[in-house]
Design a protein around this motif. Structure first.
Motif, PDB file in Angstrom:
ATOM      1  N   GLN A  97     -11.186   4.449   4.694  1.00 31.35           N
ATOM      2  CA  GLN A  97     -10.645   3.789   3.517  1.00 31.35           C
ATOM      3  C   GLN A  97      -9.546   2.810   3.919  1.00 31.35           C
ATOM      4  O   GLN A  97      -8.720   3.113   4.785  1.00 31.35           O
ATOM      5  CB  GLN A  97     -10.071   4.843   2.568  1.00 31.35           C
ATOM      6  CG  GLN A  97      -9.584   4.286   1.268  1.00 31.35           C
ATOM      7  CD  GLN A  97      -9.108   5.408   0.343  1.00 31.35           C
ATOM      8  OE1 GLN A  97      -8.960   6.539   0.759  1.00 31.35           O
ATOM      9  NE2 GLN A  97      -8.865   5.080  -0.893  1.00 31.35           N
ATOM     10  N   VAL A  98      -9.583   1.636   3.301  1.00 30.70           N
ATOM     11  CA  VAL A  98      -8.575   0.610   3.555  1.00 30.70           C
ATOM     12  C   VAL A  98      -8.077   0.104   2.214  1.00 30.70           C
ATOM     13  O   VAL A  98      -8.882  -0.208   1.328  1.00 30.70           O
ATOM     14  CB  VAL A  98      -9.171  -0.564   4.375  1.00 30.70           C
ATOM     15  CG1 VAL A  98      -8.155  -1.667   4.540  1.00 30.70           C
ATOM     16  CG2 VAL A  98      -9.644  -0.083   5.722  1.00 30.70           C
ATOM     17  N   LEU A  99      -6.775   0.023   2.065  1.00 33.19           N
ATOM     18  CA  LEU A  99      -6.201  -0.464   0.820  1.00 33.19           C
ATOM     19  C   LEU A  99      -6.051  -1.977   0.861  1.00 33.19           C
ATOM     20  O   LEU A  99      -5.636  -2.541   1.877  1.00 33.19           O
ATOM     21  CB  LEU A  99      -4.829   0.167   0.586  1.00 33.19           C
ATOM     22  CG  LEU A  99      -4.815   1.687   0.427  1.00 33.19           C
ATOM     23  CD1 LEU A  99      -3.390   2.189   0.346  1.00 33.19           C
ATOM     24  CD2 LEU A  99      -5.602   2.107  -0.793  1.00 33.19           C
ATOM     25  N   VAL A 100      -6.387  -2.634  -0.254  1.00 32.69           N
ATOM     26  CA  VAL A 100      -6.216  -4.082  -0.381  1.00 32.69           C
ATOM     27  C   VAL A 100      -4.940  -4.304  -1.180  1.00 32.69           C
ATOM     28  O   VAL A 100      -4.846  -3.912  -2.333  1.00 32.69           O
ATOM     29  CB  VAL A 100      -7.422  -4.735  -1.096  1.00 32.69           C
ATOM     30  CG1 VAL A 100      -7.211  -6.229  -1.230  1.00 32.69           C
ATOM     31  CG2 VAL A 100      -8.704  -4.435  -0.347  1.00 32.69           C
ATOM     32  N   ARG A 101      -3.957  -4.939  -0.551  1.00 29.91           N
ATOM     33  CA  ARG A 101      -2.676  -5.173  -1.221  1.00 29.91           C
ATOM     34  C   ARG A 101      -2.571  -6.634  -1.629  1.00 29.91           C
ATOM     35  O   ARG A 101      -2.867  -7.524  -0.832  1.00 29.91           O
ATOM     36  CB  ARG A 101      -1.526  -4.830  -0.281  1.00 29.91           C
ATOM     37  CG  ARG A 101      -1.492  -3.367   0.087  1.00 29.91           C
ATOM     38  CD  ARG A 101      -0.306  -3.072   0.958  1.00 29.91           C
ATOM     39  NE  ARG A 101      -0.354  -1.692   1.394  1.00 29.91           N
ATOM     40  CZ  ARG A 101       0.136  -1.264   2.533  1.00 29.91           C
ATOM     41  NH1 ARG A 101       0.697  -2.106   3.365  1.00 29.91           N
ATOM     42  NH2 ARG A 101       0.058  -0.004   2.855  1.00 29.91           N
ATOM     43  N   ASN A 152      -4.327  -8.550  -3.431  1.00 33.97           N
ATOM     44  CA  ASN A 152      -5.604  -9.280  -3.321  1.00 33.97           C
ATOM     45  C   ASN A 152      -5.768  -9.960  -1.966  1.00 33.97           C
ATOM     46  O   ASN A 152      -6.435 -10.985  -1.847  1.00 33.97           O
ATOM     47  CB  ASN A 152      -5.746 -10.315  -4.441  1.00 33.97           C
ATOM     48  CG  ASN A 152      -5.994  -9.637  -5.780  1.00 33.97           C
ATOM     49  OD1 ASN A 152      -6.570  -8.554  -5.827  1.00 33.97           O
ATOM     50  ND2 ASN A 152      -5.560 -10.262  -6.850  1.00 33.97           N
ATOM     51  N   ASN A 153      -5.171  -9.414  -0.920  1.00 30.12           N
ATOM     52  CA  ASN A 153      -5.260  -9.980   0.419  1.00 30.12           C
ATOM     53  C   ASN A 153      -6.427  -9.317   1.153  1.00 30.12           C
ATOM     54  O   ASN A 153      -6.251  -8.371   1.917  1.00 30.12           O
ATOM     55  CB  ASN A 153      -3.947  -9.772   1.177  1.00 30.12           C
ATOM     56  CG  ASN A 153      -3.864 -10.642   2.408  1.00 30.12           C
ATOM     57  OD1 ASN A 153      -4.850 -11.209   2.837  1.00 30.12           O
ATOM     58  ND2 ASN A 153      -2.670 -10.740   2.960  1.00 30.12           N
ATOM     59  N   VAL A 154      -7.624  -9.848   0.908  1.00 27.67           N
ATOM     60  CA  VAL A 154      -8.836  -9.262   1.468  1.00 27.67           C
ATOM     61  C   VAL A 154      -8.918  -9.517   2.972  1.00 27.67           C
ATOM     62  O   VAL A 154      -9.413  -8.680   3.726  1.00 27.67           O
ATOM     63  CB  VAL A 154     -10.085  -9.823   0.744  1.00 27.67           C
ATOM     64  CG1 VAL A 154     -11.359  -9.256   1.334  1.00 27.67           C
ATOM     65  CG2 VAL A 154     -10.011  -9.513  -0.733  1.00 27.67           C
ATOM     66  N   ASP A 155      -8.420 -10.672   3.419  1.00 25.65           N
ATOM     67  CA  ASP A 155      -8.476 -10.994   4.852  1.00 25.65           C
ATOM     68  C   ASP A 155      -7.711  -9.958   5.680  1.00 25.65           C
ATOM     69  O   ASP A 155      -8.206  -9.494   6.712  1.00 25.65           O
ATOM     70  CB  ASP A 155      -7.901 -12.387   5.121  1.00 25.65           C
ATOM     71  CG  ASP A 155      -8.777 -13.489   4.537  1.00 25.65           C
ATOM     72  OD1 ASP A 155     -10.004 -13.257   4.430  1.00 25.65           O
ATOM     73  OD2 ASP A 155      -8.246 -14.555   4.199  1.00 25.65           O
ATOM     74  N   GLN A 156      -6.528  -9.589   5.213  1.00 26.71           N
ATOM     75  CA  GLN A 156      -5.737  -8.595   5.944  1.00 26.71           C
ATOM     76  C   GLN A 156      -6.435  -7.234   5.910  1.00 26.71           C
ATOM     77  O   GLN A 156      -6.475  -6.527   6.917  1.00 26.71           O
ATOM     78  CB  GLN A 156      -4.344  -8.482   5.347  1.00 26.71           C
ATOM     79  CG  GLN A 156      -3.455  -7.513   6.110  1.00 26.71           C
ATOM     80  CD  GLN A 156      -2.089  -7.361   5.480  1.00 26.71           C
ATOM     81  OE1 GLN A 156      -1.857  -7.847   4.385  1.00 26.71           O
ATOM     82  NE2 GLN A 156      -1.197  -6.691   6.168  1.00 26.71           N
TER      83      GLN A 156
END
Length: 100
Positions: free
Chosen positions: A2-6, A8-12
């Protein structure tokens, strides 16, 4: 996984996901499963991996016991030398030099 998107920074988030997948060995496994591996090839590969692991463990043990010198640490990009972010732009005011 699982990875959180902070913010709306999808690239990171993608970078973080790829790094996690790399650590878990998923890319290596995908490459290995791409084509059939004969049982004899598998045994040969596993033996070579075991030899590599044993040599690495023996080398670390020898370093701990002081029998061989430890390798020099590699310079990290974020350390003293290299700047990761661009420097702030110089001010627009002209510089005056006193050459007297």
């Amino acid at each position: 996984m699982q990875v959180l998107v902070r913010d709306n920074n999808v690239d990171q988030a993608l970078r973080v996901l790829k790094k996690k997948m790399q650590r878990e060995g998923i890319f290596r496994e995908m490459k290995a499963r791409k084509a059939y591996e004969k049982p004899s090839e598998r045994k040969t590969r596993e033996k070579a991996e075991a030899v590599r692991r044993n040599r690495k463990a023996a080398r670390k043990q020898a370093i701990r016991e002081g029998l061989i010198a430890a390798p020099k640490p590699k310079p990290r990009p974020g350390a003293a030398g290299g700047a990761r972010r661009p420097m702030a732009a110089p001010s627009a005011a002209p510089r005056t030099e006193a050459a007297e």
